[in-house]
Design an enzyme around this catalytic site. Structure first.
Site, PDB file in Angstrom:
ATOM      1  N   ASP A 199       0.839  -1.194   0.000  1.00 52.32           N
ATOM      2  CA  ASP A 199       0.000   0.000   0.000  1.00 52.32           C
ATOM      3  C   ASP A 199       0.883   1.257   0.000  1.00 52.32           C
ATOM      4  O   ASP A 199       1.953   1.280   0.616  1.00 52.32           O
ATOM      5  CB  ASP A 199      -0.892  -0.002   1.249  1.00 52.32           C
ATOM      6  CG  ASP A 199      -2.030   0.994   1.139  1.00 52.32           C
ATOM      7  OD1 ASP A 199      -1.754   2.214   1.226  1.00 52.32           O
ATOM      8  OD2 ASP A 199      -3.177   0.572   0.977  1.00 52.32           O
ATOM      9  N   LYS A 201       0.437   3.820   1.571  1.00 55.77           N
ATOM     10  CA  LYS A 201       0.556   4.381   2.927  1.00 55.77           C
ATOM     11  C   LYS A 201       1.878   3.996   3.576  1.00 55.77           C
ATOM     12  O   LYS A 201       2.315   4.654   4.511  1.00 55.77           O
ATOM     13  CB  LYS A 201      -0.595   3.896   3.810  1.00 55.77           C
ATOM     14  CG  LYS A 201      -1.990   4.349   3.405  1.00 55.77           C
ATOM     15  CD  LYS A 201      -3.009   3.858   4.406  1.00 55.77           C
ATOM     16  CE  LYS A 201      -4.438   4.133   3.948  1.00 55.77           C
ATOM     17  NZ  LYS A 201      -4.814   3.294   2.781  1.00 55.77           N
ATOM     18  N   HIS A 277     -12.339  -1.812   6.190  1.00 56.76           N
ATOM     19  CA  HIS A 277     -12.956  -0.547   6.585  1.00 56.76           C
ATOM     20  C   HIS A 277     -14.414  -0.473   6.135  1.00 56.76           C
ATOM     21  O   HIS A 277     -14.759  -0.926   5.043  1.00 56.76           O
ATOM     22  CB  HIS A 277     -12.225   0.641   5.940  1.00 56.76           C
ATOM     23  CG  HIS A 277     -10.944   0.993   6.602  1.00 56.76           C
ATOM     24  ND1 HIS A 277      -9.899   1.574   5.927  1.00 56.76           N
ATOM     25  CD2 HIS A 277     -10.539   0.850   7.890  1.00 56.76           C
ATOM     26  CE1 HIS A 277      -8.901   1.786   6.766  1.00 56.76           C
ATOM     27  NE2 HIS A 277      -9.264   1.350   7.952  1.00 56.76           N
ATOM     28  N   TYR A 283     -14.773   2.240  -3.144  1.00 62.66           N
ATOM     29  CA  TYR A 283     -15.826   1.230  -3.132  1.00 62.66           C
ATOM     30  C   TYR A 283     -15.534   0.092  -4.119  1.00 62.66           C
ATOM     31  O   TYR A 283     -16.255  -0.118  -5.107  1.00 62.66           O
ATOM     32  CB  TYR A 283     -17.174   1.877  -3.414  1.00 62.66           C
ATOM     33  CG  TYR A 283     -17.618   2.780  -2.279  1.00 62.66           C
ATOM     34  CD1 TYR A 283     -18.051   2.249  -1.069  1.00 62.66           C
ATOM     35  CD2 TYR A 283     -17.583   4.171  -2.418  1.00 62.66           C
ATOM     36  CE1 TYR A 283     -18.443   3.065  -0.028  1.00 62.66           C
ATOM     37  CE2 TYR A 283     -17.978   5.000  -1.377  1.00 62.66           C
ATOM     38  CZ  TYR A 283     -18.399   4.437  -0.190  1.00 62.66           C
ATOM     39  OH  TYR A 283     -18.783   5.252   0.842  1.00 62.66           O
ATOM     40  N   HIS A 286     -11.669  -4.453  -0.510  1.00 64.48           N
ATOM     41  CA  HIS A 286     -10.241  -4.664  -0.258  1.00 64.48           C
ATOM     42  C   HIS A 286     -10.022  -4.914   1.228  1.00 64.48           C
ATOM     43  O   HIS A 286     -10.845  -4.542   2.069  1.00 64.48           O
ATOM     44  CB  HIS A 286      -9.424  -3.472  -0.747  1.00 64.48           C
ATOM     45  CG  HIS A 286      -9.888  -2.145  -0.216  1.00 64.48           C
ATOM     46  ND1 HIS A 286     -10.993  -1.479  -0.716  1.00 64.48           N
ATOM     47  CD2 HIS A 286      -9.408  -1.356   0.781  1.00 64.48           C
ATOM     48  CE1 HIS A 286     -11.158  -0.348  -0.052  1.00 64.48           C
ATOM     49  NE2 HIS A 286     -10.218  -0.258   0.865  1.00 64.48           N
ATOM     50  N   VAL A 287      -8.895  -5.530   1.546  1.00 65.30           N
ATOM     51  CA  VAL A 287      -8.557  -5.915   2.909  1.00 65.30           C
ATOM     52  C   VAL A 287      -7.191  -5.334   3.261  1.00 65.30           C
ATOM     53  O   VAL A 287      -6.243  -5.413   2.471  1.00 65.30           O
ATOM     54  CB  VAL A 287      -8.526  -7.459   3.059  1.00 65.30           C
ATOM     55  CG1 VAL A 287      -8.133  -7.856   4.489  1.00 65.30           C
ATOM     56  CG2 VAL A 287      -9.872  -8.065   2.679  1.00 65.30           C
TER      57      VAL A 287
END
Length: 347
Positions: A199, A201, A277, A283, A286-287
């Site tokens: 990710d 992030k 989430h 939308y 995803h995990v």
């Protein structure tokens, strides 16, 4: 086609949305000239890491024109090297001072007793064009409210809202990721039903283009670990769409993704937080996978552990169709505004 930071900066005004000791988010607004035949405005977001030397450049000012000129001038003195892009509005860059500017910064840092290879370099995420929802998410945080979403409220308000976003085409970049056309350098696992990627992030992750994967194992950045599994079935938009028929995919994600993460990074399964989430950032189901030391995105009013989701669906195949779900929303969020309007109409 992905736009470069240089092309956006050349025709934009700039304003700082958020600023901390480590990050800054800048809103870039491009006005099409009236003589071009289209009097339109396009907005982009540029998110960058900030060291203390940069911070003063992005501080807000009462003179918006002067502040914009300072930001654009500063960023225009950098070369932006593409590191990854989704093929849609998201792209990622390493920014390095241009030759003459680099020499100035190097002398400055040298005088302070520091000699970095590229004084003043930073990482950049560009979203261009940026949707209204993306801009709202980047704005300074407004007051938050808790929403108790009943199945009825979901059907009447939230579901149509989600469908409008899916049908708008703004999620087309996901197709490029799950098919491996983009972000392949971040791909950790590719299965028939989902992919597992690093990710964005995880900002401290070693450069996926230049650092060999063998060097990722037990890398010093693993405390910041953040990976994302994205299903290939676009009909699953969120937690609400999960049914018992999806249990094999969910169980596979829970079993195989931690194994892949341990193989690549040396982080064991019992050191991972695996969650979903609701409401999600986008939308398309995803995990999330994060190291227990990393608290990003795991607030109790938003996160749902994947192991709990699996157990709930084993007990009731339509569990998430029937239950009420509580989550928080900012008061300027479009979904909140639609929920508020619906509730006021039905008082």
């Amino acid at each position: 086609m992905t736009r470069s930071p240089e092309s956006v900066l050349a025709t934009s005004s700039a304003a700082t949305l958020t600023l901390s000791d480590q990050h800054a988010t800048i809103l870039l607004t491009t006005h099409q000239p009236k003589d071009s035949g289209s009097d339109t405005t396009e907005q982009s977001l540029i998110k960058l890491t900030v060291v203390p030397f940069h911070r003063h450049v992005f501080q807000t000012s009462s003179d918006e024109g002067q502040a914009s000129e300072k930001i654009v001038s500063f960023l225009s003195d950098y070369d932006f090297v593409l590191s990854s892009e989704s093929g849609a509005e998201y792209s990622y860059y390493d920014a390095f001072p241009k030759k003459g500017f680099r020499a100035f910064l190097s002398r400055l840092f040298s005088g302070a007793g520091r000699r970095p290879t590229y004084a003043g370099a930073f990482k950049v995420e560009l979203i261009s064009p940026a949707s209204e929802r993306q801009i709202q998410r980047a704005m300074p945080k407004p007051p938050m409210v808790m929403i108790d979403e009943t199945p009825e409220l979901y059907e009447k308000v939230t579901k149509p809202y989600i469908q409008s976003i899916v049908e708008s085409g703004s999620l087309s970049w996901i197709e490029n990721v799950v098919t491996g056309k983009k972000e392949r350098e971040r791909l950790l696992l590719d299965k028939d039903d989902y992919v597992l990627n690093v990710d964005t992030k995880w900002r401290s992750h070693p450069d996926a283009n230049t650092v060999r994967r063998s060097e990722w194992y037990n890398h010093e950045s693993v405390n910041d670990l953040y990976c994302l599994a994205i299903v290939k079935d676009g009909s699953i938009a969120s937690l609400r769409d999960l049914r018992a028929q999806h249990l094999p995919i969910l169980q596979s994600i829970l079993d195989e993704c931690p194994a892949a993460i341990e193989k690549v990074y040396g982080v064991k399964r019992n050191q991972l937080r695996v969650f979903v989430h609701y409401q999600p950032q986008f939308y398309h189901f995803h995990v999330h996978f994060s190291r227990l030391e990393n608290d990003i995105g795991c607030q109790v009013e938003r996160g749902h552990l994947l192991s709990d989701i699996i157990q709930n669906l084993e007990m009731d195949r339509c569990f998430y169709l029937k239950r009420s779900i509580t989550f928080k929303l900012p008061t300027n969020d479009q979904l909140y505004l639609q929920i508020k309007a619906h509730q006021e109409e039905n008082i």
